[in-house]
Structures are given as structure tokens and as C-alpha cells.
Design a protein around this motif. Sequence first.
Motif, short mmCIF file in Angstrom:
data_model
loop_
_atom_site.label_atom_id
_atom_site.label_comp_id
_atom_site.label_asym_id
_atom_site.label_seq_id
_atom_site.Cartn_x
_atom_site.Cartn_y
_atom_site.Cartn_z
N VAL A 5 0.84 -1.19 0.00
CA VAL A 5 0.00 0.00 0.00
C VAL A 5 0.87 1.25 0.00
CG1 VAL A 5 -1.64 1.36 1.35
CG2 VAL A 5 -2.00 -1.09 1.06
N ALA A 6 1.89 1.27 0.85
CA ALA A 6 2.77 2.44 0.91
C ALA A 6 3.47 2.67 -0.42
CB ALA A 6 3.79 2.26 2.03
N ALA A 7 3.94 1.60 -1.04
CA ALA A 7 4.64 1.73 -2.32
C ALA A 7 3.71 2.28 -3.40
CB ALA A 7 5.21 0.39 -2.74
N MET A 8 2.49 1.75 -3.47
CA MET A 8 1.56 2.20 -4.51
C MET A 8 1.13 3.64 -4.27
SD MET A 8 1.45 -0.35 -6.54
CE MET A 8 0.03 -0.06 -7.62
N ARG A 9 0.89 4.02 -3.02
CA ARG A 9 0.49 5.39 -2.73
C ARG A 9 1.58 6.39 -3.07
NH1 ARG A 9 -2.49 4.98 3.21
NH2 ARG A 9 -4.59 4.48 2.43
N GLN A 10 2.84 5.97 -2.88
CA GLN A 10 3.96 6.87 -3.12
C GLN A 10 4.51 6.74 -4.54
OE1 GLN A 10 6.74 6.16 0.11
NE2 GLN A 10 5.07 6.22 1.61
N GLU A 11 3.78 6.04 -5.39
CA GLU A 11 4.13 5.88 -6.81
C GLU A 11 5.46 5.17 -7.01
OE1 GLU A 11 3.08 9.29 -9.37
OE2 GLU A 11 2.39 10.25 -7.52
N ARG A 12 5.80 4.30 -6.06
CA ARG A 12 6.97 3.44 -6.22
C ARG A 12 6.46 2.11 -6.80
NH1 ARG A 12 7.70 4.63 -0.67
NH2 ARG A 12 7.76 2.38 -0.25
N TYR A 13 6.04 2.18 -8.04
CA TYR A 13 5.32 1.05 -8.64
C TYR A 13 6.20 -0.18 -8.79
CZ TYR A 13 1.89 4.66 -9.62
OH TYR A 13 0.99 5.67 -9.50
N ALA A 14 7.45 -0.01 -9.18
CA ALA A 14 8.33 -1.17 -9.34
C ALA A 14 8.45 -1.93 -8.02
CB ALA A 14 9.70 -0.73 -9.84
N GLU A 15 8.52 -1.19 -6.92
CA GLU A 15 8.58 -1.83 -5.60
C GLU A 15 7.28 -2.57 -5.30
OE1 GLU A 15 8.81 -0.46 -0.92
OE2 GLU A 15 9.79 0.79 -2.45
N ALA A 20 4.21 -7.77 -5.15
CA ALA A 20 3.14 -8.60 -5.70
C ALA A 20 3.70 -9.89 -6.30
CB ALA A 20 2.37 -7.81 -6.77
N ALA A 21 4.88 -9.81 -6.91
CA ALA A 21 5.51 -10.99 -7.49
C ALA A 21 5.87 -12.00 -6.40
CB ALA A 21 6.74 -10.60 -8.29
N LEU A 22 6.32 -11.51 -5.25
CA LEU A 22 6.63 -12.40 -4.14
C LEU A 22 5.37 -13.11 -3.65
CD1 LEU A 22 9.11 -10.20 -2.04
CD2 LEU A 22 9.66 -12.22 -3.41
N THR A 23 4.28 -12.36 -3.55
CA THR A 23 3.01 -12.96 -3.14
C THR A 23 2.56 -14.02 -4.13
OG1 THR A 23 2.35 -10.91 -2.02
CG2 THR A 23 0.59 -12.47 -2.61
N LEU A 24 2.68 -13.71 -5.42
CA LEU A 24 2.29 -14.67 -6.46
C LEU A 24 3.11 -15.94 -6.36
CD1 LEU A 24 0.66 -15.35 -8.99
CD2 LEU A 24 2.40 -14.15 -10.34
N ALA A 25 4.41 -15.82 -6.12
CA ALA A 25 5.28 -16.99 -6.05
C ALA A 25 4.93 -17.89 -4.86
CB ALA A 25 6.74 -16.54 -5.96
N GLU A 26 4.36 -17.30 -3.82
CA GLU A 26 4.03 -18.07 -2.62
C GLU A 26 2.66 -18.73 -2.68
OE1 GLU A 26 4.36 -15.12 0.38
OE2 GLU A 26 6.58 -15.10 0.39
N ARG A 27 1.88 -18.42 -3.70
CA ARG A 27 0.52 -18.95 -3.77
C ARG A 27 0.50 -20.40 -4.23
NH1 ARG A 27 -2.08 -13.48 -6.46
NH2 ARG A 27 -2.90 -12.59 -4.51
N ASP A 28 -0.45 -21.13 -3.72
CA ASP A 28 -0.67 -22.51 -4.15
C ASP A 28 -1.47 -22.49 -5.45
OD1 ASP A 28 -1.40 -25.13 -4.56
OD2 ASP A 28 -2.37 -25.40 -2.61
N PRO A 29 -0.92 -22.99 -6.56
CA PRO A 29 -1.65 -22.96 -7.84
C PRO A 29 -3.02 -23.61 -7.76
CG PRO A 29 0.64 -23.59 -8.18
CD PRO A 29 0.42 -23.58 -6.70
#
Length: 293
Positions: A5-15, A20-29
Motif C-alpha cells: 500500500v505504501a509503495a503504490m500510494r507513493q508511486e513506487r510502482y516497481a517496488e 506482488a511478485a513475491l506474493t504470487l510466487a508463494e501462492r498454491d496454484p
Amino acid sequence: MAKWVAAMRQERYAEGWALAALTLAERDPATRDDPALPYHLRWVWDGTPVDGRHVLVRCYHGLGDTIQFARFLPLLAARAASVTVEVQPRLLELIRTVSDELELRPFDPAHPLPPSEVDLGITELDFVLRATPAVTPVPYLRAPAAILPRGTVALCYGAGEWDAARSISPQLFAPLCRHGPTLTLVAEPAELDVLNPSGCPFDIGATAGLVAGADLVITVDTMIAHLAGALGRPTWLLLKSDPDWRWAPDRRTSPWYPSMRLYVQPRTGDWKSVLAEVERDLRARTGRAERQA
């Protein structure tokens, strides 16, 4: 979540995308698009690239979410072999104005479309495409403007049942009606001194026309805010002290909608201060317009 949330609000989109990529990698397909969950709690995209593939975009969230992220659909269409959007029926005609390269299908929760080569949720589009709000032009939606008196201000005080704390008592809007013609964008009879006391039609096309025809939209955090921003209309957005992730409470502007100004509660529940500031600014705006006439 707080870091994202902090990254998106502060326009640090790459962060934000890296988180989000870390969250995706941890998900059970096996839990992807889990039918045991309500639609708004499901995750859809499994990381499969979209380039040259047939893509199905599922609109599982609110109308405002669909409007906010529809800006990225033309970018997706430029990269994918084809794009089908399973969109809420109320938004079909409006989303059709985004691009001619989309196949739009009404979303029926009881009978969702079968999977495509790549499925993703519309609110994942920025992450999927690594695209910021700045890469898409605004306005990106189109609607014929209703013919309204010059200087008309459109008001929306109701935010629905999703978060009752976003709504404001309509009586706090009464002083705004003294500074020129006003109309309500709420689909219920209004006690305010407005042009349409019977309320706004429960129709997205008609609502979009009123928004497009108004000189200014003053609204709480609901679909109307996204509609006004996507149409490029001057919009004053009234927010809780702890607003949704897409609004930065320490800023006056939003990267998502360049025509928007934010008014945030100084304290939890303090709408009176917000409306007092809005009335001061509206009075000044009306005075400038009269001097320029």
C-alpha cells in the motif's frame, strides 16, 4: 500488505510489483480462481505471459475497480492475440468506449466463462503489464454529455454498503447547493435543493451523461469518483482519514486521475471539517467563474 500500500500510494510502482511478485510466487496454484471463495477474494493470474496469447479478463470486483483498471485494456490488446473482457453488465456499453479491439461479455456470477489461454483479474493489469497510470491517457472513457445549466455541480454522498464509513449525511451537502445549480448522482429521492429531486437514474449511461455534462463533481469514494476521473471531469473526492489504498491521505492529487482533488478527514469521522473546506473552495471557484463571465 502495508508495504505494498505504501509503495503504490507513493508511486513506487516497481517496488509494489516486486512485492506482488513475491506474493504470487508463494501462492498454491491449486487455489487459483477458487470457486469456494467469493469472487472478490479470488486471485486469477498465475504469471503466464500475455504476449501473443488469448486472454480473458475477469471483472470480479466493484464497478469502480473495473473503471479504474479499464485504462490498461488497450495496452493489453496491443500485446495479446485477443482479449475478452467478462464485465459487469451495467458497465458493458461504457467499457466499450475504451477500445474497439476487445470482445466484451456480460459477467454472470452463476455461469462464468470457461478459462482461456491466459486468465487474469482486471485489477491485476498494472502488475501484469508493468504499467503505471501515467502511460494511459485521460479521459479514456467516453459518454455523451447531458445538457445542464452552466456551472452545474454534481453531488454524490452515498458510497453503498461496502464501507458505510465512506458515506456522508446528505444534509452536510446542503450548503453546497447555495452556490449555483446542483444535481444528485445518488439513485434515490433527494431532500437537497437539486435539479433532479427524484434522484439519479439507476443507469450507468444516464449517470455518465450527467457526470460528463457537469462542470464539477463532488463525491465520496465510490464508483462515481472513478467514473468522473475516467471521463476527465473536474472532481473533488471526499475521503476518510484512512482511505483505500489507491488514495494517498497526505496528498491533494491522484496519479490515477489528473483532474481530481482530494479532501481527507483531519480526524476519523470528521466530515464537517471536510465539507466546510469544500464549501470555501466552491465559493471561491464560483466567484472566479462569475468574474470571468
